[in-house]
Design an enzyme around this catalytic site. Sequence first.
Site, PDB file in Angstrom:
ATOM      1  N   GLY A  12       0.739  -1.145   0.138  1.00 14.39           N
ATOM      2  CA  GLY A  12       0.105   0.016  -0.266  1.00 14.39           C
ATOM      3  C   GLY A  12       0.941   1.168   0.031  1.00 14.39           C
ATOM      4  N   ARG A 299     -19.264  13.602  13.993  1.00 16.52           N
ATOM      5  CA  ARG A 299     -19.647  13.090  12.789  1.00 16.52           C
ATOM      6  C   ARG A 299     -20.695  12.099  12.981  1.00 16.52           C
ATOM      7  NH1 ARG A 299     -14.215  12.260   9.408  1.00 16.52           N
ATOM      8  NH2 ARG A 299     -13.782  14.443   8.706  1.00 16.52           N
TER       9      ARG A 299
END
Lengths: 646, 249
Positions: A12, A299
Amino acid sequence: MAKRKKRIIVIGGGLAGLSAAMKICEMGSEVILIAYQSLKRSHSVCAQGGINAAMDTKDEGDSPEKHFFDTIRGGDFLAEQPLVRDMCHQAPAIIHLLDRMGVAFNRTGEGHLAFRRFGGTLYSRTAFAGATTGQQLVYSLDEQVRRYEHDGLVQKLEWHEYLGAVLDGNGVCRGAIIHDLRTNEIFTLAGDAVILATGGPSQVYSRSTASTVNTGAAATMAYLQGAKYANGEFIQIHPTAIPGQDKLRLMSESARGEGGRIWVPKKAGDTREPLKIPENERYYFLEEKYPLYGNLVPRDVASREIYEIVYNQKLGVEGQPMVYLDLTHKTKEYLEDRLGGIIDIYKKFTGDDPREVPMKIFPAVHYSMGGLWTDYESTAEGLIDHQSPRNQMTSIQGLYAAGEADCQYHGANRLGANSLLSCIYTGLMMAPGVLNYASNISKSVEDVPSSTFDEARNYWTERFDKIKKMDGNENPYKLHQELGDTLMENVLIVRDNKTLEKTVYAIQEIEARFKNVKCVDTNDWANPAASFINQLYCMIHLSKIITKGALMRDEFRGAHYKPDYDLNQPSDFDPYEYIDYLEKKNYGEIAEDAFPPGHLDYMRRYEENNTHWLKNSIATLEDNQPDITYEDVNTSLLTPRPRKYD
Amino acid sequence: MDAKTIKLKIKRQDKPESKPYWQEFEVPYKPLSNVIACLMEIQRTPLTADGKQINPVTWDANCLEEVCGSCTMLINGKVRQSCTALVDQIKQPIVLEPMSKFPVVRDLQVDRSRIFKDLKKAKAWIPIDGTHDIGEGPVMSDSLRAKRYVLSECMTCGCCLEACPQYTKDNGFMGAAIFSQVRLFNLHPTGEMTQEERLETIMGKGGIADCGNAQACVESCPKNIPLTESIADMGRQTSWQLLKNLLLK
Ligand code: SF4
Ligand code: SF4
Ligand code: FES
């Protein structure tokens, strides 16, 4: 003979992978960096708003300890406290490092770093580079890694996919199985350790803010090979995204950090142009319900409130699942400088200019707080032992995880601008431990018989041959969409057990239909279909983890909201009463009238609930199904207490 | 009545060395669709407009919001990102072709590794002492930051190179993106200390001297990077360097 350099395989090329690669090279070891596409294209570039570090440059009284408290409370006490504390204390040094690497962070009049406010905190602690902070950070880390590539320490394998870990007879990870996405060849790489910095799984949902590579396949493969997967049910729904066909593009929290206001017309189905609606006919519901945090509540809270407005109060803009996010009261110059990047995105995809009209937005799947279970080690003083080979190691020895692929930093809900931090922190922090592991392992990778690698390669070659021969009548891309729609409809903001039970069966049906998939591409070069089918297989398993985890967790915590198990916090409750309550308990019976009516009861319910559920859910593979058990969370530093933001 | 559809004409190529060919497609119209949504539709129903079963078209993309640079292709002859190409705003049939200045991998996918190699040659990085905590970075005015920020938004998409008449498949010209990156790093107080190394690279073969100043690059950049300004600045810096080399040698 000269001792050979240690060789670490990093999977990654986002922030976590690049940070780990950079640090490992700096410590004199070699890195093979595997990326699904060219570097610089990873999903980290999508992060917009900024990166948190409590530097208190505005004399607001901020400190790393407050950052720590906000993060733990924001995550509803499910994050691993010693690690989060270490992260928050390292944060200022990380920002300085990034600054030295040339990140174009916005600056003050005197030329120092500028900070802005973000959700879930009352302090200006978010450093930012315009509204493309993630992109800027990826680039500067990528540049440092390119420098090491130039010096010969990094070998990049771009357009390569990680398929799994090579495990020896003792279940120790000795390397990786890699798929060349152009030649479609499958081969193995031997390494002293493997790091999965493979990002999140949001593609399991049909519409999210994720990039197309975010299938979570690599982490799921680790689970399928025996690793523990933790807290899968905690999926963050970002409150503000732009509706779209192929993707829901993120509208950064920085829009609210810079003063953006969320509202709907008070009258349902009001068809007037938004700017023609007078102030007193607008409902600024977050500001009204949460006077202290206003539009910058965490959130999970904001998403639930928007959902409530749209679906229960039926106040969505034009009767649609949308609310306004309004920046029109700010000057154009201010917006251009502070938010230019995201304003352009909105304009490009909707044709409307947020400087002229309020944006229409709705919550979207955004981030996975859960991920591969990873370990760490504390010193006697309760600090993190930065040399420990256990840091960030999964339950498979020699296989590590970092960034969104791990699970320990965000608990039940992540705070904005903490993800870039946790990615870079984990990548840097783990490096010494990984190298210590590589140096001290009793049997070196050279002594692993070559048959171990041959077997792994043969297994995967055969598996891909079989996939290529699949010739049923299900289109894998369509099936993926159905899976995504199923999760989208049933495992989102508001969850209930009946629906979740049905979803478990719905996924089973999709799994059965998977056997009937057709490999729709027959090319023997750069064929993406076989690889996608394998990823789809992983996504089916991952959706089982998420759904079962959600079904079993009978409580309301952070992003996991089950109204049936809401403890119904009294509206006049003050979280400090709970600390008081715990104190009083030490001195025997508490008088029923020691607290305002209903509070004592609520606190008892809260305490009782925590004894069951203040735990990490751990999924392991058992008979093709996730078996879910619970493990304690370290809460030694901050006493868990009810959250409240008004 | 026929439901609304979107018509596409796509140039395809199975392998780097095989011959390209064209196919036509028709996919159902959906509001807010971009070119990528159409390509995804072809994956789900891999049929040409006349009903022939085919291998789905392949393309590169990741972020879908014009920030990763991956999805560049020629759309109706113009180089741009396919994720921001909204169907409602472009003429049909939508003609899709791979970029022409880079080797085709397959269909709409090309190999842009040359740009990354050139970034390496140009030493496009800040040579920091190390990652250990040695305190704050250099104090810098916000206007300098703003100047650098615009340049650092380059997402290596290759539009400017595709549009440049000087950049061909087999010459070694580095192109505007690289010159602009050299400027970005030379503008940084630490980067400035090693600016000569970077300048030497773009003074060599394929460097700035080969730029014909056609300015096609700047018009094609989706990030509005002031490429001609960068080229002019680099021209100045390399001239100085040349002079210095002459005087000091
Ligand atoms: S000015 Fe012209 S020749 Fe020079 S890089 Fe731009 S397009 Fe190419
Ligand atoms: S300068 Fe612009 S056009 Fe050229 S690669 Fe960078 S972003 Fe793309
Ligand atoms: S997909 Fe990233 S720029 Fe288009």
